[in-house]
Design a protein around this motif. Structure first.
Motif, PDB file in Angstrom:
ATOM      1  N   MET A   1       0.785  -1.244  -0.182  1.00  0.00           N
ATOM      2  CA  MET A   1      -0.157   0.063  -0.118  1.00  0.00           C
ATOM      3  C   MET A   1       0.861   1.206  -0.097  1.00  0.00           C
ATOM      4  N   THR A   2       0.753   2.127  -1.085  1.00  0.00           N
ATOM      5  CA  THR A   2       1.543   3.388  -1.190  1.00  0.00           C
ATOM      6  C   THR A   2       0.848   4.519  -0.427  1.00  0.00           C
ATOM      7  N   SER A   3      -0.348   4.598  -0.383  1.00  0.00           N
ATOM      8  CA  SER A   3      -0.950   5.742   0.164  1.00  0.00           C
ATOM      9  C   SER A   3      -2.231   5.365   0.757  1.00  0.00           C
TER      10      SER A   3
ATOM     11  N   GLU B   1      -2.981  11.357   2.840  1.00  0.00           N
ATOM     12  CA  GLU B   1      -1.806  11.582   1.733  1.00  0.00           C
ATOM     13  C   GLU B   1      -0.695  12.691   2.236  1.00  0.00           C
TER      14      GLU B   1
ATOM     15  N   PHE C   1       5.063   9.252   5.907  1.00  0.00           N
ATOM     16  CA  PHE C   1       4.901   8.038   6.413  1.00  0.00           C
ATOM     17  C   PHE C   1       5.566   7.895   7.819  1.00  0.00           C
TER      18      PHE C   1
END
Length: 65
Positions: free
Chosen positions: A1-3, A8, A12
């Motif tokens: 999962m990137t976002s 957003e 991170f």
């Protein structure tokens, strides 16, 4: 999962610092913190997320008293 929808704009590393860490058989497993979970579920705005928010808020309120 990137976002994650609704998160957003959060770096991170900030989300990682706030994460709850549970040890499972010696392996640290990171879970998103309650406040950011609610933010992401509200941003997703799906019916199942709305129902989840309702239940999570009930559970969270029970833990306060």
């Amino acid at each position: 999962m990137t976002s994650v929808k609704g998160l957003e704009n959060q770096p991170f590393v900030v989300l990682l610092e706030k994460a709850n860490i549970i040890d499972i058989d010696g392996i640290p497993v990171f879970f998103i913190d309650y406040d950011n979970l609610i933010i992401s579920k509200k941003a997703a705005n799906r019916l199942k997320d709305q129902l989840d928010i309702e239940e999570l808020e009930k559970l969270n309120n029970k833990n306060i008293y």
